[in-house]
Design a protein around this motif. Structure first.
Motif, PDB file in Angstrom:
ATOM      1  N   MET A  22       6.854  60.485  48.534  1.00  0.00           N
ATOM      2  CA  MET A  22       6.084  59.847  47.477  1.00  0.00           C
ATOM      3  C   MET A  22       5.621  60.863  46.428  1.00  0.00           C
ATOM      4  O   MET A  22       5.514  62.057  46.702  1.00  0.00           O
ATOM      5  N   LEU A  23       5.349  60.362  45.243  1.00  0.00           N
ATOM      6  CA  LEU A  23       4.792  61.165  44.168  1.00  0.00           C
ATOM      7  C   LEU A  23       3.450  60.578  43.753  1.00  0.00           C
ATOM      8  O   LEU A  23       3.304  59.358  43.629  1.00  0.00           O
ATOM      9  N   ASP A  24       2.496  61.453  43.530  1.00  0.00           N
ATOM     10  CA  ASP A  24       1.166  61.080  43.036  1.00  0.00           C
ATOM     11  C   ASP A  24       1.210  61.234  41.516  1.00  0.00           C
ATOM     12  O   ASP A  24       1.155  62.349  40.999  1.00  0.00           O
ATOM     13  N   ILE A  25       1.351  60.118  40.810  1.00  0.00           N
ATOM     14  CA  ILE A  25       1.520  60.180  39.355  1.00  0.00           C
ATOM     15  C   ILE A  25       0.189  59.894  38.667  1.00  0.00           C
ATOM     16  O   ILE A  25      -0.337  58.782  38.730  1.00  0.00           O
ATOM     17  N   HIS A  26      -0.363  60.912  38.025  1.00  0.00           N
ATOM     18  CA  HIS A  26      -1.632  60.776  37.309  1.00  0.00           C
ATOM     19  C   HIS A  26      -1.435  61.158  35.841  1.00  0.00           C
ATOM     20  O   HIS A  26      -1.241  60.273  35.006  1.00  0.00           O
ATOM     21  N   SER A  27      -1.430  62.450  35.518  1.00  0.00           N
ATOM     22  CA  SER A  27      -1.217  62.844  34.122  1.00  0.00           C
ATOM     23  C   SER A  27       0.176  62.457  33.642  1.00  0.00           C
ATOM     24  O   SER A  27       0.386  62.244  32.437  1.00  0.00           O
ATOM     25  N   GLY A  28       1.130  62.318  34.555  1.00  0.00           N
ATOM     26  CA  GLY A  28       2.477  61.905  34.183  1.00  0.00           C
ATOM     27  C   GLY A  28       2.532  60.515  33.586  1.00  0.00           C
ATOM     28  O   GLY A  28       3.536  60.139  32.964  1.00  0.00           O
ATOM     29  N   GLN A  29       1.455  59.727  33.743  1.00  0.00           N
ATOM     30  CA  GLN A  29       1.429  58.400  33.123  1.00  0.00           C
ATOM     31  C   GLN A  29       1.491  58.499  31.602  1.00  0.00           C
ATOM     32  O   GLN A  29       2.004  57.591  30.941  1.00  0.00           O
ATOM     33  N   ARG A  30       0.990  59.601  31.035  1.00  0.00           N
ATOM     34  CA  ARG A  30       1.093  59.787  29.578  1.00  0.00           C
ATOM     35  C   ARG A  30       2.549  59.883  29.153  1.00  0.00           C
ATOM     36  O   ARG A  30       2.935  59.347  28.110  1.00  0.00           O
TER      37      ARG A  30
END
Length: 369
Positions: free
Chosen positions: A43-51
């Motif tokens: 799995m990947l934890d996508i936080h700032s990548g949402q931008r």
């Protein structure tokens, strides 16, 4: 002018997508023979990548495949003491949702014209405006973007720096279809990440959307050749699992039961990084993104930084479509500052994980006073 991207991971595909939505086409050369040629990982934890996904026009599609419950977390000590637990409400915002790496890659692939990705192209070298591949074929480029990961073959065109070991060796294992095969262990792990941290050893079990729980047993402060001296027989999965349990003396049997329940997929990985803040003199015809540019400790920043790299470079090229030199300089200036800061944060977390009282420090990190 021809933009060639070597590597079809998150960063390279994000770049191709951002270019596409801005009316610029690129070609992605990927060494895999197809999108299903190999397992894509956990799995990947996508936080700032949402931008980056917003710039790619894919944010809503991402939310449709993201797992909000993947934000759940349980932190324990090896004796089974629960130090911290986070349970995500069903209506909680998707600030740091987990997503299967394969699902996110498919989302990006499906958003591109069919002929964008050229499968089965193993990059060998580049020069005089042409890429050369292992099968003897070649292709032209005006801008070459190395998005080819930790062991990048494009990186030497810009810097002699190579990744170095950080004293962390990980054994990756997993339990398929855990809800059906081991419902008791499934309940123990919960919906997200189950994290056990001891003195120099940690176990992280993480649910995937396909029902598999992926487990990484990490041994810190260990030598580069630790796998050769650990006594783990990787060619015998059952014996390897037994040896892993031997290496966890005093751990609660309910925790080591996770290892005993795993299937025969046993993968050793030695962790390496590039120096935080790595830079190089800018060139108008070559640049790097993702792990090729700033390989950092695996604490949840790598994929996000790669996707932000892809979006940043894509927007710079869209702003300067006839001036690659200016676009690359603009991108690298932003990337060096942003990724350098992320790499230093990742190093700080890695140092915390290497400390003897890592579990209690993590408890304080998640429960600040």
């Amino acid at each position: 002018m021809t933009i060639a991207i070597v590597g079809g991971g998150m960063g390279g595909l994000t770049l191709a997508r951002v270019l596409h939505v801005n009316g610029i086409e690129a070609v992605v050369y990927e060494r895999d023979s197809s999108r299903t040629a190999r397992d894509q990982g956990s799995m990947l934890d996508i936080h700032s990548g949402q931008r980056a996904l917003r710039e790619a026009g894919l944010l809503e599609e991402f939310f449709a495949i993201a797992r909000g419950e993947g934000q759940d977390m349980r932190l324990l000590e090896p004796d089974g003491t629960l130090l911290h637990q986070e349970d995500t409400p069903d209506d909680a915002p998707l600030l740091r949702p987990e997503v299967d790496r394969a699902d996110l890659r498919d989302l990006l692939l499906d958003s591109l014209p069919e002929d964008t990705v050229r499968w089965g192209h193993v990059f060998k070298s580049a020069g005089d405006g042409r890429l050369h591949f292992a099968d003897g074929s070649s292709a032209p480029y005006d801008l070459l973007v190395g998005a080819d990961g930790a062991q990048s073959r494009v990186r030497p065109l810009l810097t002699d720096v190579r990744p170095a070991p950080i004293g962390k060796n990980v054994v990756e294992i997993g339990i398929p279809d855990i809800d059906r095969t081991h419902p008791d262990l499934a309940a123990m792990v919960g919906r997200g990440t189950y994290w056990v941290v001891g003195n120099g050893i940690s176990l992280a079990a993480q649910r995937n959307g396909d029902g598999r729980v992926r487990i990484g047993v990490s041994f810190t402060n260990t030598a580069e050749d630790w796998f050769a001296t650990s006594g783990i027989p990787f060619d015998d999965p059952a014996a390897a699992r037994a040896r892993l349990i031997e290496l966890l003396p005093g751990w609660d049997p309910r925790i080591t039961a996770l290892i005993a329940a795993c299937d025969d997929r046993v993968v050793p990985r030695s962790m390496t990084t590039l120096p935080a803040g790595l830079t190089w003199p800018s060139r108008p015809d070559v640049t790097l993104l993702g792990d090729a540019a700033h390989l950092m400790p695996a604490v949840g920043e790598g994929a996000n930084m790669a996707m932000l790299d892809g979006a940043s470079l894509g927007l710079a090229l869209a702003a300067h479509p006839d001036d690659f030199a200016t676009a690359v300089e603009e991108y690298e200036r932003e990337m060096f500052e942003r990724a350098g800061a992320a790499a230093r944060r990742s190093e700080d977390m890695h140092e915390l994980m290497m400390s003897p009282d890592a579990a209690r420090k993590l408890q304080a990190f998640f429960q600040p006073s």
